[in-house]
Design an enzyme around this catalytic site. Structure first.
Site, PDB file in Angstrom:
ATOM      1  N   LYS A 196      41.117  42.449  30.054  1.00  0.00           N
ATOM      2  CA  LYS A 196      40.091  41.476  30.417  1.00  0.00           C
ATOM      3  C   LYS A 196      39.270  41.156  29.179  1.00  0.00           C
ATOM      4  O   LYS A 196      38.623  42.040  28.601  1.00  0.00           O
ATOM      5  CB  LYS A 196      39.197  42.020  31.525  1.00  0.00           C
ATOM      6  CG  LYS A 196      38.159  41.020  32.030  1.00  0.00           C
ATOM      7  CD  LYS A 196      37.348  41.618  33.165  1.00  0.00           C
ATOM      8  CE  LYS A 196      36.313  40.626  33.678  1.00  0.00           C
ATOM      9  NZ  LYS A 196      35.491  41.207  34.763  1.00  0.00           N
ATOM     10  N   ARG A 206      29.870  32.949  36.784  1.00  0.00           N
ATOM     11  CA  ARG A 206      28.524  33.521  36.795  1.00  0.00           C
ATOM     12  C   ARG A 206      27.662  32.820  37.844  1.00  0.00           C
ATOM     13  O   ARG A 206      26.841  33.450  38.509  1.00  0.00           O
ATOM     14  CB  ARG A 206      27.902  33.403  35.401  1.00  0.00           C
ATOM     15  CG  ARG A 206      28.758  34.007  34.284  1.00  0.00           C
ATOM     16  CD  ARG A 206      28.485  35.457  34.039  1.00  0.00           C
ATOM     17  NE  ARG A 206      29.508  36.071  33.211  1.00  0.00           N
ATOM     18  CZ  ARG A 206      29.534  36.072  31.890  1.00  0.00           C
ATOM     19  NH1 ARG A 206      28.587  35.437  31.232  1.00  0.00           N
ATOM     20  NH2 ARG A 206      30.495  36.693  31.229  1.00  0.00           N
ATOM     21  N   ARG A 217      29.022  41.021  27.201  1.00  0.00           N
ATOM     22  CA  ARG A 217      29.788  42.189  27.608  1.00  0.00           C
ATOM     23  C   ARG A 217      30.772  42.618  26.518  1.00  0.00           C
ATOM     24  O   ARG A 217      31.824  43.169  26.802  1.00  0.00           O
ATOM     25  CB  ARG A 217      30.538  41.881  28.916  1.00  0.00           C
ATOM     26  CG  ARG A 217      29.589  41.641  30.085  1.00  0.00           C
ATOM     27  CD  ARG A 217      30.322  41.281  31.367  1.00  0.00           C
ATOM     28  NE  ARG A 217      29.383  41.234  32.476  1.00  0.00           N
ATOM     29  CZ  ARG A 217      29.401  40.337  33.456  1.00  0.00           C
ATOM     30  NH1 ARG A 217      30.339  39.400  33.444  1.00  0.00           N
ATOM     31  NH2 ARG A 217      28.514  40.370  34.427  1.00  0.00           N
ATOM     32  N   GLU A 233      45.710  49.047  26.420  1.00  0.00           N
ATOM     33  CA  GLU A 233      44.961  49.172  27.674  1.00  0.00           C
ATOM     34  C   GLU A 233      45.909  49.216  28.872  1.00  0.00           C
ATOM     35  O   GLU A 233      45.719  49.999  29.814  1.00  0.00           O
ATOM     36  CB  GLU A 233      43.987  47.998  27.819  1.00  0.00           C
ATOM     37  CG  GLU A 233      42.833  48.004  26.836  1.00  0.00           C
ATOM     38  CD  GLU A 233      41.693  48.920  27.277  1.00  0.00           C
ATOM     39  OE1 GLU A 233      41.874  49.715  28.221  1.00  0.00           O
ATOM     40  OE2 GLU A 233      40.624  48.840  26.648  1.00  0.00           O
ATOM     41  N   LYS A 248      43.358  38.673  32.001  1.00  0.00           N
ATOM     42  CA  LYS A 248      42.305  37.736  32.406  1.00  0.00           C
ATOM     43  C   LYS A 248      41.497  37.359  31.181  1.00  0.00           C
ATOM     44  O   LYS A 248      41.018  38.258  30.491  1.00  0.00           O
ATOM     45  CB  LYS A 248      41.411  38.396  33.459  1.00  0.00           C
ATOM     46  CG  LYS A 248      40.284  37.514  33.972  1.00  0.00           C
ATOM     47  CD  LYS A 248      39.448  38.250  35.011  1.00  0.00           C
ATOM     48  CE  LYS A 248      38.344  37.338  35.539  1.00  0.00           C
ATOM     49  NZ  LYS A 248      37.480  38.037  36.513  1.00  0.00           N
ATOM     50  N   SER A 274      37.649  30.706  36.432  1.00  0.00           N
ATOM     51  CA  SER A 274      36.760  29.626  36.835  1.00  0.00           C
ATOM     52  C   SER A 274      36.679  28.503  35.804  1.00  0.00           C
ATOM     53  O   SER A 274      36.738  27.319  36.156  1.00  0.00           O
ATOM     54  CB  SER A 274      35.360  30.183  37.097  1.00  0.00           C
ATOM     55  OG  SER A 274      34.837  30.822  35.938  1.00  0.00           O
ATOM     56  N   TYR A 313      41.992  29.649  42.178  1.00  0.00           N
ATOM     57  CA  TYR A 313      41.185  29.002  43.205  1.00  0.00           C
ATOM     58  C   TYR A 313      41.937  27.858  43.876  1.00  0.00           C
ATOM     59  O   TYR A 313      41.486  27.331  44.891  1.00  0.00           O
ATOM     60  CB  TYR A 313      39.866  28.518  42.589  1.00  0.00           C
ATOM     61  CG  TYR A 313      39.091  29.652  41.981  1.00  0.00           C
ATOM     62  CD1 TYR A 313      38.352  30.524  42.779  1.00  0.00           C
ATOM     63  CD2 TYR A 313      39.141  29.907  40.605  1.00  0.00           C
ATOM     64  CE1 TYR A 313      37.676  31.597  42.228  1.00  0.00           C
ATOM     65  CE2 TYR A 313      38.460  30.974  40.044  1.00  0.00           C
ATOM     66  CZ  TYR A 313      37.736  31.827  40.867  1.00  0.00           C
ATOM     67  OH  TYR A 313      37.080  32.905  40.315  1.00  0.00           O
TER      68      TYR A 313
END
Length: 323
Positions: A196, A206, A217, A233, A248, A274, A313
């Protein structure tokens, strides 16, 4: 005799093109993310994500049923609480919005779909980070793992089939796996957000979860320039017990999706996030691109890169087109 080779022969009719198509895109490969807001009396449109809403409990049930009827492979649920605190208490509250909504959907849908839950604290904390903060304001990895274990148990109890730890904490998959097994939830799977990235494309999300985040982050999500790190990872998450892994975002990281697909012994998901959604919707609204063709091309590109499943989505709408 020139040209001797004529690849266009296999493109002359729709039936021929369908026959030799190398990449399949089917409804069962699509996962629909859904947002449910505590206290909402009607769906709340998300301005930066045209067509996407924060659902009420009732409209969530309706949207979920329609998506399953369309043939989507699964649903990923995100909760938007009314109150937040430093440790994200609403995430582990059996009566918190995410856990209540999971119970609703499991009661309605049973095992007819794969019910997934976002196993992360960012929606529930008053500082917007994915974990607990230490005295200096940094995310405390190991204290956060304790919260993730509790959250995983609450979601398993509520009826989730797959848990989606998305916080990028070191050791999160192993801690969640042990907590589930110790509580005899051995059949509950983990879809690990293994790669990610700290991406600019999360902006609309958000808004979707009313994020309280200030700052960034970067100390726990990956640097967008790193690809080998993603494979490390993934390897660690698989070793800790991940049943599937995720990359992602998707579109800006198709090379990572391909590398993950080639290296991973478990299924690979990619999240068409998004910002990627909103760019296409914005361009289509201005008439700059053909909406349906563009959506299907985007999803096909993610499948072509090697993703076994795609969170998008557009899942329910695209599933109807594909059928």
């Amino acid at each position: 005799m020139f040209p001797e080779h004529r690849p266009r022969r296999l493109r002359t009719t729709p039936a021929l093109r369908r026959l030799v198509s190398e990449t399949t895109l089917r409804p069962r490969q699509l996962i629909l993310p859904l947002f449910v807001a505590e206290g909402a009396s009607q769906p709340r449109p998300i301005a930066s994500m045209p067509g996407v809403v924060q659902h009420t409990r009732d409209t969530l049930r309706k949207a979920a049923a329609e998506a399953v009827e369309a043939g989507v492979g699964g649903l990923m649920l995100f909760g938007v609480p009314e109150t937040r605190d430093a440790v994200g208490s609403a995430a582990t509250d059996p009566d918190g919005i995410l856990n209540v909504a999971l119970r609703d959907l499991r009661a309605d849908l049973g095992d007819s779909t794969v019910l997934m839950a976002d196993t992360c604290l960012d929606e529930f904390t008053d500082h917007g980070h994915c974990g607990v903060l230490d005295a200096s304001g940094a995310v405390d990895n190991d204290a956060t793992l304790e919260r993730y274990a509790d959250m995983a148990l609450a979601q398993a109890e509520a009826g989730a089939h797959l848990l989606g730890p998305s916080g990028m904490m070191d050791g999160q998959v192993g801690v969640i796996r042990r907590a589930l097994d110790d509580a005899e939830y051995t059949d509950i799977g983990i879809l690990a957000y293994s790669a990610k990235y700290a991406s600019a494309f999360y902006g609309p999300f958000r808004e979707a979860v009313d994020s309280q985040l200030s700052g960034d982050r970067n100390t726990y999500q990956q640097d967008p320039g790193n690809a080998r790190e993603a494979l490390r990872e993934i390897e660690l998450d698989v070793a800790e017990g991940a049943d599937a892994v995720m990359v992602k975002p998707a579109l800006a990281y198709l090379d990572v999706v391909r590398a993950a697909a080639e290296a991973s012994p478990v299924p690979v998901a990619a999240y068409n996030i998004s910002g990627e959604y909103s760019m296409v919707e914005g361009a289509a609204a201005h008439g700059w691109v053909e909406r349906e063709r563009t959506i299907l091309e985007v999803l096909t590109s993610i499948r072509r890169a090697g993703a076994d499943m795609i969170l998008t989505y557009w899942a329910a709408e695209a599933a109807a087109w594909l059928d």
